[in-house]
Design a protein around this motif. Sequence first.
Motif, PDB file in Angstrom:
ATOM      1  N   LYS A 123      -7.822  22.099  44.706  1.00  0.00           N
ATOM      2  CA  LYS A 123      -7.093  20.951  45.224  1.00  0.00           C
ATOM      3  C   LYS A 123      -7.791  20.410  46.472  1.00  0.00           C
ATOM      4  CE  LYS A 123      -2.412  21.605  43.467  1.00  0.00           C
ATOM      5  NZ  LYS A 123      -0.984  21.607  43.807  1.00  0.00           N
ATOM      6  N   ILE A 124      -7.777  19.094  46.591  1.00  0.00           N
ATOM      7  CA  ILE A 124      -8.329  18.428  47.763  1.00  0.00           C
ATOM      8  C   ILE A 124      -7.174  17.980  48.643  1.00  0.00           C
ATOM      9  CG2 ILE A 124      -9.561  16.380  48.579  1.00  0.00           C
ATOM     10  CD1 ILE A 124     -11.342  16.561  46.172  1.00  0.00           C
ATOM     11  N   LYS A 125      -7.202  18.402  49.906  1.00  0.00           N
ATOM     12  CA  LYS A 125      -6.152  18.016  50.841  1.00  0.00           C
ATOM     13  C   LYS A 125      -6.455  16.632  51.403  1.00  0.00           C
ATOM     14  CE  LYS A 125      -4.823  22.681  52.288  1.00  0.00           C
ATOM     15  NZ  LYS A 125      -4.673  23.617  53.426  1.00  0.00           N
ATOM     16  N   ILE A 126      -5.480  15.735  51.271  1.00  0.00           N
ATOM     17  CA  ILE A 126      -5.595  14.388  51.810  1.00  0.00           C
ATOM     18  C   ILE A 126      -4.652  14.312  53.007  1.00  0.00           C
ATOM     19  CG2 ILE A 126      -5.520  11.936  51.312  1.00  0.00           C
ATOM     20  CD1 ILE A 126      -7.448  13.449  49.527  1.00  0.00           C
ATOM     21  N   PHE A 127      -5.202  14.244  54.221  1.00  0.00           N
ATOM     22  CA  PHE A 127      -4.384  14.336  55.424  1.00  0.00           C
ATOM     23  C   PHE A 127      -3.628  13.036  55.716  1.00  0.00           C
ATOM     24  CE2 PHE A 127      -7.546  17.692  55.983  1.00  0.00           C
ATOM     25  CZ  PHE A 127      -6.712  18.753  56.288  1.00  0.00           C
ATOM     26  N   ASN A 128      -2.576  13.200  56.493  1.00  0.00           N
ATOM     27  CA  ASN A 128      -1.665  12.107  56.842  1.00  0.00           C
ATOM     28  C   ASN A 128      -1.115  11.446  55.580  1.00  0.00           C
ATOM     29  OD1 ASN A 128      -0.256  10.693  58.841  1.00  0.00           O
ATOM     30  ND2 ASN A 128      -1.735   9.008  58.831  1.00  0.00           N
ATOM     31  N   MET A 213      -0.883  15.096  59.050  1.00  0.00           N
ATOM     32  CA  MET A 213      -2.053  14.887  59.895  1.00  0.00           C
ATOM     33  C   MET A 213      -2.439  16.181  60.606  1.00  0.00           C
ATOM     34  SD  MET A 213      -4.197  12.569  61.199  1.00  0.00           S
ATOM     35  CE  MET A 213      -3.469  10.936  61.245  1.00  0.00           C
ATOM     36  N   GLN A 214      -3.740  16.424  60.741  1.00  0.00           N
ATOM     37  CA  GLN A 214      -4.203  17.579  61.491  1.00  0.00           C
ATOM     38  C   GLN A 214      -4.031  17.332  62.986  1.00  0.00           C
ATOM     39  OE1 GLN A 214      -7.914  19.698  59.709  1.00  0.00           O
ATOM     40  NE2 GLN A 214      -8.320  17.517  59.586  1.00  0.00           N
ATOM     41  N   ALA A 215      -3.810  18.400  63.733  1.00  0.00           N
ATOM     42  CA  ALA A 215      -3.702  18.282  65.187  1.00  0.00           C
ATOM     43  C   ALA A 215      -5.019  17.763  65.757  1.00  0.00           C
ATOM     44  CB  ALA A 215      -3.361  19.638  65.795  1.00  0.00           C
ATOM     45  N   GLY A 216      -4.931  16.763  66.616  1.00  0.00           N
ATOM     46  CA  GLY A 216      -6.118  16.213  67.263  1.00  0.00           C
ATOM     47  C   GLY A 216      -6.816  15.120  66.480  1.00  0.00           C
TER      48      GLY A 216
END
Length: 257
Positions: A123-128, A213-216
Motif C-alpha cells: 500500500k502507498i500512503k497518501i498523506f493529508n 498529514m505528517q508532523a512538520g
Amino acid sequence: MINFGEKVWESPKVSVIVPVYKVEKYLPECIGSILAQTFTDFELILADDGSPDNSGKICDDYAARDFRIRVFHKENGGVSSARNLGIDNARGEWIAFVDSDDWIGRDFLSAFFFEKKLLKGEKIKIFNYGNCKRDFTYIDDIVEGIVRIIEKAPKKEVGSDGLPIPPYKVYNIGNSVPENLLDFVNILQEELILAGVLPADYDFESHKELVPMQAGDVPVTFADTSDLEKDFGFKPSTSLREGLRKFAVWYAAAQRH
C-alpha cells in the motif's frame, strides 16, 4: 531508526549508490541533485574508486555536512567493484544507482519509491488524505534552466553607493504549478501499466491508503520561478503526465538490461 539528535539513519527506505572516479567537475551537481529530492527517506552512499583527483575529498566534504551521506574509499577496481562496495554497505530497503557524472530530477526518488511499492503490491500512503500538492519538475526542464543561467551568468556591477554588487543570484528552477500528490501516484500507475512494468489489471484502489498529514509537513510547496522567467524568458513546462510517461519508458528499458 531515524534519530536527528544523534544523526543516525539506520533504516532508510532507499539507498542511493554513486560510484565515483575522476569526476570532480561533475560531482557537486550530482550530489546536489540527490540531496534536493522531494522524497527524503534515503541514504546516499558515495563509493570512491581510488580517484586520483579531488573527487574523494569532495565526497568527504559533503558527508561532513549531511548525515545521510556515507563515503567509502577503495583502491581502483572499476565501476562494478565500486557499486558492489555500495551494495555491501547499503541499509535501505531498496537500492538505486546514479552515475557520478549525471544528475537527477527532484522527483526521481519519489517515482522510484512509488514504483517499487506498486510492484511489490504494497500500500502507498497518501498523506493529508490526498490533499498534498507538490511542484514536480522534469529533469530536462531543470537542465535547460541550468544551461540558460550558465550562458548568461550575472556580471559584476557597481551600486549607486559606488560599492561593488556581488555577481550572484539565486534562481528557482521548478514547474511552479503544484500538483496533487494523489494525481502523481495515479498517473504513475497508469504510465507504468502502459510501459508494461505493471500488469494491465493492476488494482490501485486496493493499494492506496489515505492518512493524516505528517508532523512538520506542509500541504503545498512550489518553486517561485518569476526571476527565471524575467531574466531568461524560460519557465519549465513539461506536464506531470509527460514527465512520468518518459520516466516509465526509461524505467521499463532499464529493467530489460
